[in-house]
Motif scaffolding. Structure first.
Motif, mmCIF file in Angstrom:
data_model
loop_
_atom_site.group_PDB
_atom_site.id
_atom_site.type_symbol
_atom_site.label_atom_id
_atom_site.label_comp_id
_atom_site.label_asym_id
_atom_site.label_seq_id
_atom_site.Cartn_x
_atom_site.Cartn_y
_atom_site.Cartn_z
ATOM 1 N N GLU A 64 0.980 -1.258 0.194
ATOM 2 C CA GLU A 64 0.025 -0.076 0.036
ATOM 3 C C GLU A 64 0.920 1.174 -0.112
ATOM 4 O O GLU A 64 2.015 1.302 0.656
ATOM 5 C CB GLU A 64 -0.968 0.017 1.206
ATOM 6 C CG GLU A 64 -1.901 -1.045 1.300
ATOM 7 C CD GLU A 64 -2.917 -1.139 2.606
ATOM 8 O OE1 GLU A 64 -4.056 -0.545 2.326
ATOM 9 O OE2 GLU A 64 -2.187 -1.041 3.785
ATOM 10 N N ARG A 65 0.363 2.189 -0.635
ATOM 11 C CA ARG A 65 1.298 3.502 -0.881
ATOM 12 C C ARG A 65 0.984 4.190 0.399
ATOM 13 O O ARG A 65 -0.283 4.580 0.951
ATOM 14 C CB ARG A 65 0.579 4.266 -2.040
ATOM 15 C CG ARG A 65 1.443 5.551 -2.213
ATOM 16 C CD ARG A 65 1.008 6.123 -3.790
ATOM 17 N NE ARG A 65 -0.114 6.456 -3.796
ATOM 18 C CZ ARG A 65 -0.579 7.661 -3.405
ATOM 19 N NH1 ARG A 65 0.053 8.719 -2.777
ATOM 20 N NH2 ARG A 65 -1.795 7.962 -3.679
ATOM 21 N N ASP A 66 1.909 4.709 1.215
ATOM 22 C CA ASP A 66 1.711 5.230 2.645
ATOM 23 C C ASP A 66 3.093 6.270 2.642
ATOM 24 O O ASP A 66 4.120 6.005 3.256
ATOM 25 C CB ASP A 66 1.941 4.084 3.624
ATOM 26 C CG ASP A 66 1.824 4.881 4.889
ATOM 27 O OD1 ASP A 66 1.396 6.087 5.272
ATOM 28 O OD2 ASP A 66 2.052 4.224 6.037
ATOM 29 N N GLU A 67 2.679 7.560 1.850
ATOM 30 C CA GLU A 67 3.703 8.586 1.890
ATOM 31 C C GLU A 67 3.385 9.762 2.686
ATOM 32 O O GLU A 67 3.938 10.838 2.534
ATOM 33 C CB GLU A 67 4.047 8.923 0.487
ATOM 34 C CG GLU A 67 4.506 7.711 -0.390
ATOM 35 C CD GLU A 67 4.382 8.001 -1.841
ATOM 36 O OE1 GLU A 67 3.950 9.141 -2.291
ATOM 37 O OE2 GLU A 67 4.974 7.108 -2.840
ATOM 38 N N ARG A 128 -8.691 4.250 2.767
ATOM 39 C CA ARG A 128 -7.934 4.026 1.764
ATOM 40 C C ARG A 128 -7.654 2.667 1.294
ATOM 41 O O ARG A 128 -6.583 2.326 1.079
ATOM 42 C CB ARG A 128 -6.514 4.681 1.916
ATOM 43 C CG ARG A 128 -6.691 6.242 1.682
ATOM 44 C CD ARG A 128 -5.416 7.046 1.848
ATOM 45 N NE ARG A 128 -4.350 6.416 0.942
ATOM 46 C CZ ARG A 128 -2.993 6.683 1.277
ATOM 47 N NH1 ARG A 128 -2.565 7.087 2.028
ATOM 48 N NH2 ARG A 128 -2.051 6.091 0.153
ATOM 49 N N PHE A 129 -8.776 1.742 1.609
ATOM 50 C CA PHE A 129 -8.692 0.298 0.946
ATOM 51 C C PHE A 129 -8.590 0.448 -0.448
ATOM 52 O O PHE A 129 -7.987 -0.456 -1.107
ATOM 53 C CB PHE A 129 -9.886 -0.285 1.435
ATOM 54 C CG PHE A 129 -10.131 -0.672 2.917
ATOM 55 C CD1 PHE A 129 -8.772 -0.348 3.772
ATOM 56 C CD2 PHE A 129 -11.175 -0.752 3.428
ATOM 57 C CE1 PHE A 129 -8.804 -0.611 5.353
ATOM 58 C CE2 PHE A 129 -11.229 -1.030 5.202
ATOM 59 C CZ PHE A 129 -10.343 -0.864 5.678
ATOM 60 N N TYR A 130 -9.213 1.311 -1.245
ATOM 61 C CA TYR A 130 -9.230 1.583 -2.705
ATOM 62 C C TYR A 130 -8.506 2.980 -2.792
ATOM 63 O O TYR A 130 -8.613 3.963 -1.944
ATOM 64 C CB TYR A 130 -10.446 1.679 -3.384
ATOM 65 C CG TYR A 130 -10.955 0.303 -3.211
ATOM 66 C CD1 TYR A 130 -10.437 -1.033 -2.991
ATOM 67 C CD2 TYR A 130 -12.714 0.159 -3.205
ATOM 68 C CE1 TYR A 130 -10.898 -2.232 -2.989
ATOM 69 C CE2 TYR A 130 -13.280 -1.206 -3.249
ATOM 70 C CZ TYR A 130 -12.390 -2.413 -2.953
ATOM 71 O OH TYR A 130 -13.211 -3.383 -3.048
ATOM 72 N N GLU A 131 -7.812 3.624 -3.800
ATOM 73 C CA GLU A 131 -7.616 4.730 -4.430
ATOM 74 C C GLU A 131 -8.441 5.161 -5.301
ATOM 75 O O GLU A 131 -8.654 4.507 -6.303
ATOM 76 C CB GLU A 131 -6.078 4.833 -4.786
ATOM 77 C CG GLU A 131 -5.016 4.274 -3.710
ATOM 78 C CD GLU A 131 -4.768 5.183 -2.462
ATOM 79 O OE1 GLU A 131 -5.368 6.490 -2.930
ATOM 80 O OE2 GLU A 131 -4.172 5.111 -1.660
#
Length: 225
Positions: A64-67, A128-131
């Motif tokens: 998962e993107r986590d920025e 944010r399970f989906y983007e």
């Protein structure tokens, strides 16, 4: 059958005495259970391969993107969707198209629609399970992707139609995942309108709920969840 035939032929030819013949028969009987177990090895291997495929399928998913770097302790709760669009990668159709609304703190916002119209997909965008493929979603005026995932998801509570409870006490289920005091647990139960039935239980917060809440009614399970 082959062993019996060979043994009998050898005995008739005088190459096996009675003791050797009985020893061979006893050995044959002893090896049969092991041969049967060998035939079940393929089943175990197939089951293991299928499980490994599912497991490695999960492990091979992209991380998962986590920025996000904007820390948040407790959100005020203003959630805004601005022209949000969602398209599933495996589907050519659009699940959500140009969705815009504001859910204000202290109010209840109900998402209503036919089955398959995208209600669940819309809700899953919040933690944010989906983007989204277009538009943006903000929490207290800040885009969701600017928050660290752990901080964002700490703001969200989800109760599905099929709830999951653990075979433990009422209090342990409410406090799951947190080091909560009894006062905090009771406050959470009161906020969820669950204390009214918990206080009538013989052990109150220490009352067991049974496997998956089997000792509770459906409504009690949902409020406890």
């Amino acid at each position: 059958a082959v062993i019996v035939w060979v043994s009998t032929r050898e005995a008739l030819a005088g190459k096996l005495n009675a003791g050797q013949f009985m020893g061979l028969m006893t050995s044959m009987m002893a090896i049969i259970p092991s041969l049967r177990r060998l035939t079940s090895v393929q089943t175990s291997i197939s089951r293991g391969v299928a499980a490994a495929e599912r497991l490695f399928g999960i492990l091979d998913l992209p991380v998962e993107r986590d920025e996000g770097i904007k820390k948040i302790g407790r959100a005020r709760g203003e959630l805004a969707f601005e022209h949000v669009m969602l398209r599933y990668r495996e589907d050519t159709g659009i699940a959500l198209d140009d969705i815009s609304f504001v859910a204000k703190p202290g109010t209840v916002t109900a998402i209503v629609g036919r089955s398959g119209s995208g209600k669940t997909s819309l809700i899953r965008l919040v933690p944010r399970f989906y983007e989204p493929n277009g538009g943006r979603i903000t929490l207290d005026g800040v885009p969701l992707e600017d928050y660290p995932l752990a901080d964002l998801r700490r703001q969200v509570a989800m109760v599905g139609q099929k709830v999951m409870l653990f075979d433990d006490s009422v209090g342990a289920n409410i406090a799951y995942g947190m080091d909560a005091s009894e006062d905090q647990i009771r406050a959470a139960a009161e906020a969820a309108n669950a204390w009214e039935f918990i206080e009538r239980m013989p052990q109150q917060l220490q009352t067991p709920v049974g496997e998956n809440g089997a000792l509770l009614s459906g409504g009690q399970r949902q409020r406890l969840a």
